[in-house]
Design a protein around this motif. Structure first.
Motif, short mmCIF file in Angstrom:
data_model
loop_
_atom_site.label_atom_id
_atom_site.label_comp_id
_atom_site.label_asym_id
_atom_site.label_seq_id
_atom_site.Cartn_x
_atom_site.Cartn_y
_atom_site.Cartn_z
N ASN A 29 -41.23 -59.01 15.30
CA ASN A 29 -40.41 -57.88 15.45
C ASN A 29 -41.10 -56.74 15.24
O ASN A 29 -40.72 -55.73 15.54
CB ASN A 29 -39.64 -57.79 14.18
N MET A 30 -42.38 -56.76 14.75
CA MET A 30 -43.42 -55.54 14.64
C MET A 30 -44.85 -56.13 14.97
O MET A 30 -44.89 -57.21 14.97
CB MET A 30 -43.62 -55.03 13.05
N TYR A 31 -45.63 -55.05 15.50
CA TYR A 31 -47.07 -55.55 15.86
C TYR A 31 -47.95 -54.33 15.19
O TYR A 31 -47.40 -53.27 14.88
CB TYR A 31 -47.23 -56.00 17.09
N ARG A 32 -49.33 -54.69 15.12
CA ARG A 32 -50.29 -53.87 14.73
C ARG A 32 -51.01 -53.22 15.91
O ARG A 32 -51.34 -53.69 16.99
CB ARG A 32 -51.13 -54.27 13.81
N LYS A 33 -51.30 -51.89 15.96
CA LYS A 33 -52.13 -51.14 16.90
C LYS A 33 -53.08 -50.08 16.28
O LYS A 33 -52.55 -49.33 15.32
CB LYS A 33 -51.48 -50.66 18.17
N ILE A 34 -53.93 -49.68 16.93
CA ILE A 34 -54.70 -48.46 16.64
C ILE A 34 -54.39 -47.38 17.50
O ILE A 34 -54.23 -47.43 18.60
CB ILE A 34 -56.23 -48.60 16.92
N LEU A 49 -54.70 -47.12 11.96
CA LEU A 49 -54.29 -48.67 12.23
C LEU A 49 -52.71 -48.72 11.89
O LEU A 49 -52.58 -48.51 10.51
CB LEU A 49 -55.04 -49.80 11.31
N GLN A 50 -51.72 -48.89 12.86
CA GLN A 50 -50.46 -48.81 12.47
C GLN A 50 -49.63 -50.00 12.62
O GLN A 50 -49.94 -50.91 13.41
CB GLN A 50 -49.80 -47.65 13.17
N LYS A 51 -48.44 -50.20 11.96
CA LYS A 51 -47.44 -51.27 12.34
C LYS A 51 -46.44 -50.53 12.87
O LYS A 51 -45.85 -49.70 12.39
CB LYS A 51 -47.31 -52.07 11.05
N GLY A 125 -54.48 -49.05 25.33
CA GLY A 125 -53.63 -49.82 24.18
C GLY A 125 -54.22 -51.20 24.03
O GLY A 125 -53.72 -51.99 23.24
N SER A 126 -55.60 -51.39 24.55
CA SER A 126 -56.10 -52.54 24.16
C SER A 126 -56.30 -52.78 22.76
O SER A 126 -56.58 -54.04 22.27
CB SER A 126 -57.49 -52.99 25.00
N HIS A 127 -56.65 -52.02 21.79
CA HIS A 127 -56.92 -51.92 20.45
C HIS A 127 -55.67 -52.08 19.80
O HIS A 127 -55.07 -51.33 18.87
CB HIS A 127 -57.72 -50.71 19.98
#
Length: 377
Positions: A29-34, A49-51, A125-127
């Protein structure tokens, strides 16, 4: 399109359908990215670093990739400080532009791709654990392995710079200025592709271990700049000058190399890593005021090469490089934190340590971060 309404538009076996259903059910439902939240050439200060919510709808002709590996590049800092050419959008925006992974979702209208297929991508978006991008930018791969990261920005830069800025000629001398930690670690490929073209290659590096590594790549004259003076070597051993300079360092190194340029010589500028980090000092070049006259008198040229201006040629270059790699003609050196004091880069959080590691100069190959375990489905 909504995830629940996803339609598979290609013929698949019952077993493949079962695998796809498992992958779809496993989507979070959620994922993390920088994310870049403010512009700064200090990467840690510029990003968070966000969710975030997993996309419940994706655009037509787009896909979502589950990133498994992400490449680390000097230009990550250029993205974070808003340097033109990477994105025209104000913060917040994604960061990281080399990923290897599998397709997790397909948008309407996507053809010739399928869920679970290994792909590479070179879009911001690779990070992050997942990323959405236009399907046309996905490069199909035979499998998921980090070595393909090195064939992307790093090898593509060398391959296309040589192609677009004038093909190399057998017998030319080529100086690669930053093999040890240059922009995106493209130097290892600049050396090899020049050798494959029949050139005499000079490589600048920082340790005796890297001298030996350069020799394994076929470099004719490795120079450990901590033991030898680059200016003196070029003056004493290359009295007629150097034909092609593959330049990625900038500052005083650019000045030294430009002064060593041969008649009809060419400088290919692919970066200036000495000016990227937040603590870099401004360099006032003594060369610049007399640059036009020197170019005139030597009938020489300077070419700037920025990979992202050639996105329409990514697949062509990648196929060419994969063929060389598959046939054993191209060696790929990878580094997942081999000499890092923080250990191997195994999580998204370790992107920050990996960027610090890049600037330390201790890496011995293309730096990459492992985002997650390969799918066992």
């Amino acid at each position: 399109m909504k995830r629940a309404a996803l339609k598979i538009v290609f013929d698949i076996s019952a077993a493949a359908m079962t695998t796809i259903k498992k992958m779809m059910a496993a989507l979070p439902n959620m994922y993390r990215k920088i994310t870049v939240t403010k512009l700064s050439n200090n990467f840690r200060e510029a990003t968070e670093l966000q969710k975030v919510d997993f996309p419940s709808n994706i655009k037509d002709d787009h896909i979502v990739i589950r990133n498994r590996y992400s490449g680390i590049n000097a230009s990550d800092v250029n993205v974070a400080n808003g340097l033109g050419g990477y994105t025209d959008s104000p913060p917040p925006f994604n960061v990281g532009f080399e990923s290897i992974g599998e397709i997790a979702m397909l948008g309407n209208g996507v053809k010739n791709l399928k869920v679970g297929q290994p792909v590479a991508a070179m879009t911001l978006g690779s990070h992050g654990e997942y990323q959405e991008l236009p399907a046309k930018f996905a490069i199909p791969l035979p499998d998921v392995k980090p070595e393909y990261l090195a064939l992307m920005a790093s090898a593509m830069t060398a391959d296309m710079a040589y192609q677009e800025c004038g093909p190399l000629k057998a017998g030319q001398s080529v100086l690669v200025t930053g093999v040890h930690n240059c922009c995106r670690w493209t130097g290892q490929f600049a050396v090899q592709l020049a050798k494959l073209a029949g050139c005499h290659v000079i490589g600048r590096c920082s340790t005796d271990e890297k001298v030996e590594f350069l020799k394994t790549l076929g470099c004719d004259r490795p120079i450990n700049y901590k033991k030898e003076n680059l200016k003196s070597v070029l003056k004493n051993e290359y009295k007629k000058g150097v034909d092609v300079i593959y330049e990625s360092v900038g500052g005083d190194i650019f000045d030294t190399c430009f002064n060593a340029l041969a008649v009809y010589g060419k400088v290919i500028v692919i970066g200036a890593i000495s000016s990227y980090s937040f603590d870099a000092k401004v360099h006032n070049s003594p060369v610049l005021p007399r640059l036009p006259l020197t170019l005139l008198m030597k009938s020489a040229s300077i070419h700037g090469f920025f990979l992202f201006r050639y996105a329409h040629k990514y697949r062509e270059s990648m196929m060419r490089l994969m063929q060389l790699y598959g046939s054993g003609q191209l060696h790929v050196a990878m580094d997942n934190g081999k000499n890092s004091p923080t250990g191997h880069f195994q999580t998204l959080e370790s992107v920050y340590d990996a960027i610090d590691y890049m600037y330390s100069g201790r890496n011995e190959g293309k730096i990459y971060v492992k985002i997650g375990e390969s799918s066992k489905l």
